[in-house]
Design a protein around this motif. Structure first.
Motif, short mmCIF file in Angstrom:
data_model
loop_
_atom_site.label_atom_id
_atom_site.label_comp_id
_atom_site.label_asym_id
_atom_site.label_seq_id
_atom_site.Cartn_x
_atom_site.Cartn_y
_atom_site.Cartn_z
N GLY A 12 24.25 15.97 49.03
CA GLY A 12 24.01 17.41 49.14
C GLY A 12 25.27 18.22 48.90
O GLY A 12 25.24 19.25 48.21
N LEU A 13 26.39 17.75 49.43
CA LEU A 13 27.66 18.44 49.20
C LEU A 13 28.07 18.36 47.74
O LEU A 13 28.60 19.32 47.19
CB LEU A 13 28.75 17.86 50.10
CG LEU A 13 28.67 18.26 51.57
CD1 LEU A 13 29.72 17.50 52.38
CD2 LEU A 13 28.84 19.76 51.75
N ILE A 15 26.05 18.30 45.23
CA ILE A 15 25.20 19.29 44.56
C ILE A 15 25.76 20.69 44.79
O ILE A 15 25.89 21.48 43.85
CB ILE A 15 23.74 19.17 45.04
CG1 ILE A 15 23.14 17.85 44.55
CG2 ILE A 15 22.90 20.37 44.59
CD1 ILE A 15 21.82 17.48 45.19
N LEU A 16 26.11 20.98 46.02
CA LEU A 16 26.68 22.28 46.36
C LEU A 16 27.97 22.54 45.58
O LEU A 16 28.13 23.62 44.98
CB LEU A 16 26.97 22.35 47.86
CG LEU A 16 27.76 23.57 48.34
CD1 LEU A 16 26.95 24.84 48.17
CD2 LEU A 16 28.18 23.39 49.78
N ARG A 19 27.19 23.17 41.92
CA ARG A 19 26.55 24.49 41.76
C ARG A 19 27.60 25.59 41.84
O ARG A 19 27.60 26.52 41.02
CB ARG A 19 25.47 24.67 42.83
CG ARG A 19 24.74 25.99 42.74
CD ARG A 19 23.61 26.07 43.73
NE ARG A 19 24.02 26.03 45.12
CZ ARG A 19 24.57 27.06 45.78
NH1 ARG A 19 24.81 28.21 45.17
NH2 ARG A 19 24.89 26.93 47.06
N GLN A 26 21.64 29.50 44.47
CA GLN A 26 20.52 28.60 44.77
C GLN A 26 19.27 29.06 44.04
O GLN A 26 18.49 28.22 43.58
CB GLN A 26 20.26 28.53 46.28
CG GLN A 26 21.31 27.77 47.03
CD GLN A 26 21.05 27.70 48.52
OE1 GLN A 26 20.25 28.45 49.05
NE2 GLN A 26 21.72 26.77 49.19
N ILE A 40 16.47 23.26 48.18
CA ILE A 40 17.86 23.10 47.73
C ILE A 40 18.80 23.36 48.91
O ILE A 40 19.75 22.60 49.13
CB ILE A 40 18.18 24.02 46.54
CG1 ILE A 40 17.42 23.54 45.30
CG2 ILE A 40 19.69 24.08 46.27
CD1 ILE A 40 17.43 24.51 44.14
N SER A 41 18.54 24.39 49.66
CA SER A 41 19.36 24.70 50.83
C SER A 41 19.36 23.53 51.81
O SER A 41 20.42 23.12 52.31
CB SER A 41 18.83 25.96 51.52
OG SER A 41 19.55 26.22 52.70
N GLU A 44 21.39 20.60 50.29
CA GLU A 44 22.84 20.86 50.32
C GLU A 44 23.41 20.70 51.72
O GLU A 44 24.56 20.33 51.89
CB GLU A 44 23.14 22.25 49.78
CG GLU A 44 22.97 22.36 48.28
CD GLU A 44 23.31 23.72 47.72
OE1 GLU A 44 23.40 23.84 46.49
OE2 GLU A 44 23.48 24.69 48.51
N ARG A 45 22.62 20.99 52.73
CA ARG A 45 23.08 20.88 54.11
C ARG A 45 22.82 19.49 54.71
O ARG A 45 23.12 19.24 55.87
CB ARG A 45 22.41 21.94 54.98
CG ARG A 45 22.90 23.34 54.65
CD ARG A 45 22.29 24.40 55.52
NE ARG A 45 20.86 24.52 55.22
CZ ARG A 45 19.91 24.67 56.12
NH1 ARG A 45 20.20 24.73 57.40
NH2 ARG A 45 18.65 24.76 55.76
#
Length: 71
Positions: A12-13, A15-16, A19, A26, A40-41, A44-45
Motif C-alpha cells: 500500500g505504501l 502504491i501511495l 501515486r 486518489q 485505494i485509500s 494505501e493505509r
C-alpha cells in the motif's frame, strides 16, 4: 495474519509513493484503474487485503510493473 498485514501495508505504501511521484490524486487513480477511491485509500493505509487483479489494475494506471509494487 500479522505477516499478511505487514505485506499489505508495505505494498500500500509503494502504491501511495508511486501515486505521489506521479502527482496523482486518489480520484485520478480510481478513474484510470477502475478501483474505487475508498478502496485505494484502504489499500494505501494497509487496511485492505486486495486481489492480485486490483494490484495489476493499479500498477497499469501507475505506469509501473506490478512486481515493482511488491518490493
Amino acid at each position: 495474519m500479522i505477516v499478511l498485514e505487514k505485506e499489505c501495508r508495505r505494498i500500500g505504501l509503494n502504491i501511495l509513493y508511486r501515486r505521489k511521484e506521479l502527482q496523482m490524486t486518489q480520484e485520478a487513480l480510481a478513474s484510470l484503474s477502475g478501483v474505487s477511491r475508498s478502496r485505494i485509500s484502504d489499500i494505501e493505509r494497509g487496511r485492505e487485503v486486495f486481489k492480485i487483479s486490483s494490484l495489476i489494475l493499479l500498477a497499469e494506471a501507475l505506469q509501473i510493473d506490478y512486481r515493482e509494487l511488491l518490493k
